[in-house]
Design an enzyme around this catalytic site. Structure first.
Site, PDB file in Angstrom:
ATOM      1  N   ARG A 165       0.841  -1.215   0.000  1.00 55.10           N
ATOM      2  CA  ARG A 165       0.000   0.000   0.000  1.00 55.10           C
ATOM      3  C   ARG A 165       0.873   1.262   0.000  1.00 55.10           C
ATOM      4  NH1 ARG A 165      -2.735  -4.015  -0.421  1.00 55.10           N
ATOM      5  NH2 ARG A 165      -4.469  -4.639   0.907  1.00 55.10           N
ATOM      6  N   SER A 241     -10.433   0.190   3.958  1.00 57.05           N
ATOM      7  CA  SER A 241      -9.643  -0.070   5.174  1.00 57.05           C
ATOM      8  C   SER A 241      -9.032   1.241   5.638  1.00 57.05           C
ATOM      9  CB  SER A 241      -8.510  -1.047   4.882  1.00 57.05           C
ATOM     10  OG  SER A 241      -9.025  -2.226   4.332  1.00 57.05           O
ATOM     11  N   GLU A 336      -4.327   4.531   6.308  1.00 55.23           N
ATOM     12  CA  GLU A 336      -4.082   4.282   4.876  1.00 55.23           C
ATOM     13  C   GLU A 336      -4.491   5.477   3.998  1.00 55.23           C
ATOM     14  OE1 GLU A 336      -4.877   0.225   3.179  1.00 55.23           O
ATOM     15  OE2 GLU A 336      -6.156   1.406   1.867  1.00 55.23           O
TER      16      GLU A 336
HETATM   17  P1  FAD Z   1      -8.448   9.395  -4.682  1.00 55.31           P
HETATM   18  O1  FAD Z   1      -9.015   9.063  -3.356  1.00 55.31           O
HETATM   19  O2  FAD Z   1      -9.133  10.414  -5.487  1.00 55.31           O
HETATM   20  O3  FAD Z   1      -6.919   9.814  -4.489  1.00 55.31           O
HETATM   21  C1  FAD Z   1      -6.056   9.029  -3.694  1.00 55.31           C
HETATM   22  C2  FAD Z   1      -4.656   9.675  -3.739  1.00 55.31           C
HETATM   23  O4  FAD Z   1      -4.127   9.583  -5.049  1.00 55.31           O
HETATM   24  C3  FAD Z   1      -4.676  11.162  -3.414  1.00 55.31           C
HETATM   25  O5  FAD Z   1      -3.499  11.470  -2.757  1.00 55.31           O
HETATM   26  C4  FAD Z   1      -4.710  11.828  -4.791  1.00 55.31           C
HETATM   27  O6  FAD Z   1      -4.198  13.139  -4.780  1.00 55.31           O
HETATM   28  C5  FAD Z   1      -3.841  10.886  -5.582  1.00 55.31           C
HETATM   29  N1  FAD Z   1      -4.164  10.842  -7.008  1.00 55.31           N
HETATM   30  C6  FAD Z   1      -5.380  10.603  -7.564  1.00 55.31           C
HETATM   31  N2  FAD Z   1      -5.275  10.581  -8.908  1.00 55.31           N
HETATM   32  C7  FAD Z   1      -3.982  10.808  -9.194  1.00 55.31           C
HETATM   33  C8  FAD Z   1      -3.240  10.919 -10.406  1.00 55.31           C
HETATM   34  N3  FAD Z   1      -3.815  10.769 -11.600  1.00 55.31           N
HETATM   35  N4  FAD Z   1      -1.914  11.179 -10.332  1.00 55.31           N
HETATM   36  C9  FAD Z   1      -1.290  11.324  -9.126  1.00 55.31           C
HETATM   37  N5  FAD Z   1      -1.946  11.240  -7.955  1.00 55.31           N
HETATM   38  C10 FAD Z   1      -3.269  10.984  -7.991  1.00 55.31           C
HETATM   39  N6  FAD Z   1      -7.618   0.072  -1.779  1.00 55.31           N
HETATM   40  C11 FAD Z   1      -6.873  -1.036  -1.968  1.00 55.31           C
HETATM   41  O7  FAD Z   1      -5.655  -0.952  -2.173  1.00 55.31           O
HETATM   42  N7  FAD Z   1      -7.434  -2.272  -1.936  1.00 55.31           N
HETATM   43  C12 FAD Z   1      -8.754  -2.461  -1.732  1.00 55.31           C
HETATM   44  O8  FAD Z   1      -9.219  -3.591  -1.728  1.00 55.31           O
HETATM   45  C13 FAD Z   1      -9.566  -1.315  -1.506  1.00 55.31           C
HETATM   46  N8  FAD Z   1     -10.886  -1.440  -1.250  1.00 55.31           N
HETATM   47  C14 FAD Z   1     -11.644  -0.339  -1.002  1.00 55.31           C
HETATM   48  C15 FAD Z   1     -13.005  -0.499  -0.718  1.00 55.31           C
HETATM   49  C16 FAD Z   1     -13.802   0.599  -0.470  1.00 55.31           C
HETATM   50  C17 FAD Z   1     -15.264   0.396  -0.150  1.00 55.31           C
HETATM   51  C18 FAD Z   1     -13.244   1.900  -0.517  1.00 55.31           C
HETATM   52  C19 FAD Z   1     -14.111   3.092  -0.289  1.00 55.31           C
HETATM   53  C20 FAD Z   1     -11.894   2.075  -0.781  1.00 55.31           C
HETATM   54  C21 FAD Z   1     -11.074   0.960  -1.032  1.00 55.31           C
HETATM   55  N9  FAD Z   1      -9.709   1.078  -1.316  1.00 55.31           N
HETATM   56  C22 FAD Z   1      -8.941  -0.043  -1.544  1.00 55.31           C
HETATM   57  C23 FAD Z   1      -9.074   2.409  -1.352  1.00 55.31           C
HETATM   58  C24 FAD Z   1      -9.233   3.150  -2.706  1.00 55.31           C
HETATM   59  O9  FAD Z   1     -10.367   2.700  -3.400  1.00 55.31           O
HETATM   60  C25 FAD Z   1      -8.009   2.966  -3.611  1.00 55.31           C
HETATM   61  O10 FAD Z   1      -6.848   3.450  -2.979  1.00 55.31           O
HETATM   62  C26 FAD Z   1      -8.171   3.696  -4.961  1.00 55.31           C
HETATM   63  O11 FAD Z   1      -7.070   3.435  -5.796  1.00 55.31           O
HETATM   64  C27 FAD Z   1      -8.311   5.212  -4.807  1.00 55.31           C
HETATM   65  O12 FAD Z   1      -8.707   5.731  -6.071  1.00 55.31           O
HETATM   66  P2  FAD Z   1      -9.363   7.156  -6.212  1.00 55.31           P
HETATM   67  O13 FAD Z   1      -9.432   7.470  -7.661  1.00 55.31           O
HETATM   68  O14 FAD Z   1     -10.632   7.208  -5.462  1.00 55.31           O
HETATM   69  O15 FAD Z   1      -8.249   8.048  -5.508  1.00 55.31           O
HETATM   70  P1  NAP Z   2      -9.878 -11.093   4.837  1.00 57.59           P
HETATM   71  O1  NAP Z   2      -9.875 -11.926   3.607  1.00 57.59           O
HETATM   72  O2  NAP Z   2     -10.913 -11.328   5.890  1.00 57.59           O
HETATM   73  O3  NAP Z   2      -8.455 -11.181   5.511  1.00 57.59           O
HETATM   74  C1  NAP Z   2      -8.158 -10.442   6.715  1.00 57.59           C
HETATM   75  C2  NAP Z   2      -6.730  -9.978   6.609  1.00 57.59           C
HETATM   76  O4  NAP Z   2      -5.885 -11.120   6.574  1.00 57.59           O
HETATM   77  C3  NAP Z   2      -6.542  -9.204   5.347  1.00 57.59           C
HETATM   78  O5  NAP Z   2      -6.204  -7.912   5.715  1.00 57.59           O
HETATM   79  C4  NAP Z   2      -5.448  -9.926   4.562  1.00 57.59           C
HETATM   80  O6  NAP Z   2      -4.310  -9.109   4.306  1.00 57.59           O
HETATM   81  C5  NAP Z   2      -5.002 -11.050   5.475  1.00 57.59           C
HETATM   82  N1  NAP Z   2      -5.018 -12.355   4.739  1.00 57.59           N
HETATM   83  C6  NAP Z   2      -6.074 -13.204   4.580  1.00 57.59           C
HETATM   84  N2  NAP Z   2      -5.677 -14.321   3.909  1.00 57.59           N
HETATM   85  C7  NAP Z   2      -4.369 -14.161   3.643  1.00 57.59           C
HETATM   86  C8  NAP Z   2      -3.400 -14.965   2.969  1.00 57.59           C
HETATM   87  N3  NAP Z   2      -3.704 -16.161   2.457  1.00 57.59           N
HETATM   88  N4  NAP Z   2      -2.148 -14.478   2.869  1.00 57.59           N
HETATM   89  C9  NAP Z   2      -1.810 -13.267   3.377  1.00 57.59           C
HETATM   90  N5  NAP Z   2      -2.692 -12.467   4.014  1.00 57.59           N
HETATM   91  C10 NAP Z   2      -3.945 -12.902   4.162  1.00 57.59           C
HETATM   92  O7  NAP Z   2      -9.929  -9.542   4.425  1.00 57.59           O
HETATM   93  P2  NAP Z   2     -11.130  -8.656   3.940  1.00 57.59           P
HETATM   94  O8  NAP Z   2     -11.299  -7.541   4.874  1.00 57.59           O
HETATM   95  O9  NAP Z   2     -12.315  -9.512   3.584  1.00 57.59           O
HETATM   96  O10 NAP Z   2     -10.530  -8.029   2.589  1.00 57.59           O
HETATM   97  C11 NAP Z   2     -10.293  -8.867   1.482  1.00 57.59           C
HETATM   98  C12 NAP Z   2      -9.173  -8.274   0.634  1.00 57.59           C
HETATM   99  O11 NAP Z   2      -9.567  -7.008   0.132  1.00 57.59           O
HETATM  100  C13 NAP Z   2      -7.885  -8.050   1.413  1.00 57.59           C
HETATM  101  O12 NAP Z   2      -6.791  -8.373   0.589  1.00 57.59           O
HETATM  102  C14 NAP Z   2      -7.903  -6.577   1.720  1.00 57.59           C
HETATM  103  O13 NAP Z   2      -6.602  -5.994   1.783  1.00 57.59           O
HETATM  104  C15 NAP Z   2      -8.662  -6.005   0.538  1.00 57.59           C
HETATM  105  N6  NAP Z   2      -9.384  -4.794   0.946  1.00 57.59           N
HETATM  106  C16 NAP Z   2      -8.671  -3.643   1.037  1.00 57.59           C
HETATM  107  C17 NAP Z   2      -9.299  -2.466   1.389  1.00 57.59           C
HETATM  108  C18 NAP Z   2      -8.531  -1.177   1.423  1.00 57.59           C
HETATM  109  O14 NAP Z   2      -9.151  -0.130   1.511  1.00 57.59           O
HETATM  110  N7  NAP Z   2      -7.242  -1.207   1.380  1.00 57.59           N
HETATM  111  C19 NAP Z   2     -10.666  -2.467   1.672  1.00 57.59           C
HETATM  112  C20 NAP Z   2     -11.341  -3.659   1.604  1.00 57.59           C
HETATM  113  C21 NAP Z   2     -10.703  -4.834   1.236  1.00 57.59           C
HETATM  114  P3  NAP Z   2      -4.220  -8.050   3.094  1.00 57.59           P
HETATM  115  O15 NAP Z   2      -5.105  -6.919   3.494  1.00 57.59           O
HETATM  116  O16 NAP Z   2      -2.778  -7.704   3.072  1.00 57.59           O
HETATM  117  O17 NAP Z   2      -4.659  -8.739   1.854  1.00 57.59           O
END
Ligand code: FAD
Ligand code: NAP
Length: 341
Positions: A165, A241, A336
């Site tokens: 991340r 998250s 995050e």
């Molecule tokens: P924004 O929120 O608009 O911007 C995020 C950052 O990027 C800001 O700093 C912004 O200035 C910068 N930015 C945006 N566009 C550009 C560009 N073109 N060039 C340079 N900088 C830029 N994230 C995960 O990694 N894994 C997940 O599974 C995940 N699940 C999510 C689930 C939900 C329900 C929600 C709400 C969020 C989740 N996220 C997850 C977080 C988020 O969706 C991601 O980080 C996504 O990539 C953000 O995209 P955005 O366009 O909304 O970015």
């Molecule tokens: P989950 O599957 O219930 O797992 C809980 C946590 O355990 C996760 O954070 C995941 O790490 C870790 N995990 C589970 N199985 C694993 C494996 N086999 N090896 C290594 N790590 C493992 O998680 P969840 O909340 O339902 O989310 C599912 C996936 O979506 C996850 O990968 C999570 O990161 C992603 N997610 C991200 C966001 C965001 O905003 N960043 C929001 C929603 C969901 P990791 O998180 O490192 O994968």
């Protein structure tokens, strides 16, 4: 001519649904708009916030300077070689819909990242990841406008310093590079599926009903799992998250595991990744609300806006959660999403 809208409400442009207002707002639909915009901000010393879908941001009530909504569009196949295809995808394309389109066109390899909100251009910023796949696993280049050198460049994945991340765009040089497109290498064969996460594998098996698992099953399984656990930002404001999963040494993990046998940890090299959601839930936060914000009842890692919440309330809640987790487990949580300004 730059057409700014002033006092522009960003409520629909951030997934927490906070009622932030931008001093100036502009949609960037082409590079011919982007470069004069950057020049203007540099000359006038105006802060510039790049906005995709606003799903990884915590906004204050007032955003001074310029908010630029990245709306560059286009998906093109650049090269094919055997079963591999290299594609360029513009920054303003919506992430999930693009994945759906790629799947329909027979380009596989990104299915684990289905249903992540936001835009393509923001995906490298935190090297989005889910279910064992990170964007960096498929990325071959990031096309940017370098605001310091004032030129277009294509950065290699190594240059971008991708981590968990994390990336150069988030840590070392926030604001310097404006991402205009990404380049990915995908497969036209279903040989790139990642099924390490247990719940994902089981859901795929259930969908395949004894047949071989396909990328379509994988995509559907990810959507099904996410819809069952995560709040839809259109209905409940959230930024996914709120905390990153913390890493501890093996010794620390063993020490904690002896005290808390149900603690969840995943070894990665010399370190162990702890599930932050488990730590927060163990401290009793799951489903709790403080004023207008709270901890989602189905997933303790997600903080939500019940309506009328704001940055100060989320920061207060996040600090209280971080404090109790650190007191109990000796582990520091890191947020995050990014905070503006
Ligand atoms: P924004 O929120 O608009 O911007 C995020 C950052 O990027 C800001 O700093 C912004 O200035 C910068 N930015 C945006 N566009 C550009 C560009 N073109 N060039 C340079 N900088 C830029 N994230 C995960 O990694 N894994 C997940 O599974 C995940 N699940 C999510 C689930 C939900 C329900 C929600 C709400 C969020 C989740 N996220 C997850 C977080 C988020 O969706 C991601 O980080 C996504 O990539 C953000 O995209 P955005 O366009 O909304 O970015
Ligand atoms: P989950 O599957 O219930 O797992 C809980 C946590 O355990 C996760 O954070 C995941 O790490 C870790 N995990 C589970 N199985 C694993 C494996 N086999 N090896 C290594 N790590 C493992 O998680 P969840 O909340 O339902 O989310 C599912 C996936 O979506 C996850 O990968 C999570 O990161 C992603 N997610 C991200 C966001 C965001 O905003 N960043 C929001 C929603 C969901 P990791 O998180 O490192 O994968």
């Amino acid at each position: 001519m730059l057409a700014f809208q002033t006092d522009f409400s960003l409520q629909r442009y951030n997934s927490f649904g906070f009622s932030a207002v931008a001093e100036r707002f502009v949609a960037v639909e082409d590079i011919a708009t982007l470069i004069p915009l950057v020049n203007h901000c540099q000359q006038q010393r105006l802060p510039l916030l790049l906005l995709g879908g606003g799903s990884n941001l915590v906004l204050s009530d007032w955003i001074p300077g310029v908010v630029a909504h990245m709306a560059l569009k286009g998906v093109e196949v650049r090269r094919r070689e055997g079963t591999r295809a290299w594609l360029r995808i513009a920054a303003g394309e919506p992430w999930h819909e693009t994945l759906e389109y790629l799947l329909q066109q027979g380009f596989y390899g990104l299915e684990n990242l289905a249903l992540i909100p936001g835009t393509v251009g923001a995906a490298p910023v935190q090297n989005i990841g889910a279910y064992g796949l990170e964007l960096k696993d498929r990325l071959t280049g990031v096309e940017v406008y370098d605001t310091q050198e004032q030129r277009m460049r294509t950065l290699s994945p190594e240059f971008c310093q991708f981590g968990y991340r994390e990336s150069l765009f988030k840590s070392e040089a926030p604001g310097r590079y404006i991402i205009t497109a990404i380049e990915v290498c995908l497969s036209t064969e279903p040989d790139v599926m990642k099924l390490e996460y247990q719940a994902l594998r089981e859901t795929c098996e259930a969908l395949a009903q004894g047949d071989a698992i396909t990328p379509q099953h994988l995509f559907a399984a990810v959507c099904q799992l996410r819809q069952s656990k995560l709040p839809d930002p259109r209905l409940i404001g959230n930024a996914g998250s709120f905390f990153k999963n913390p890493y501890v040494s093996s010794a620390e993990y063993q020490h904690l595991k002896a005290q808390y046998p149900s603690l969840i940890g995943y070894p990665e090299g010399d370190l162990v990744k702890l599930a932050a959601g488990w730590l927060i839930e163990a401290c009793g936060w799951k489903g709790k609300s403080v004023r207008n914000v709270g901890v989602y009842e189905k997933q303790a890692l997600v903080l939500v806006n019940h309506g009328g919440g704001n940055r100060a309330q989320i920061e207060e809640l996040a600090a209280a959660i971080g404090q109790t987790v650190e007191q109990r487990f000796g582990v520091k949580l890191e947020a995050e999403p990014r905070f503006y300004p």
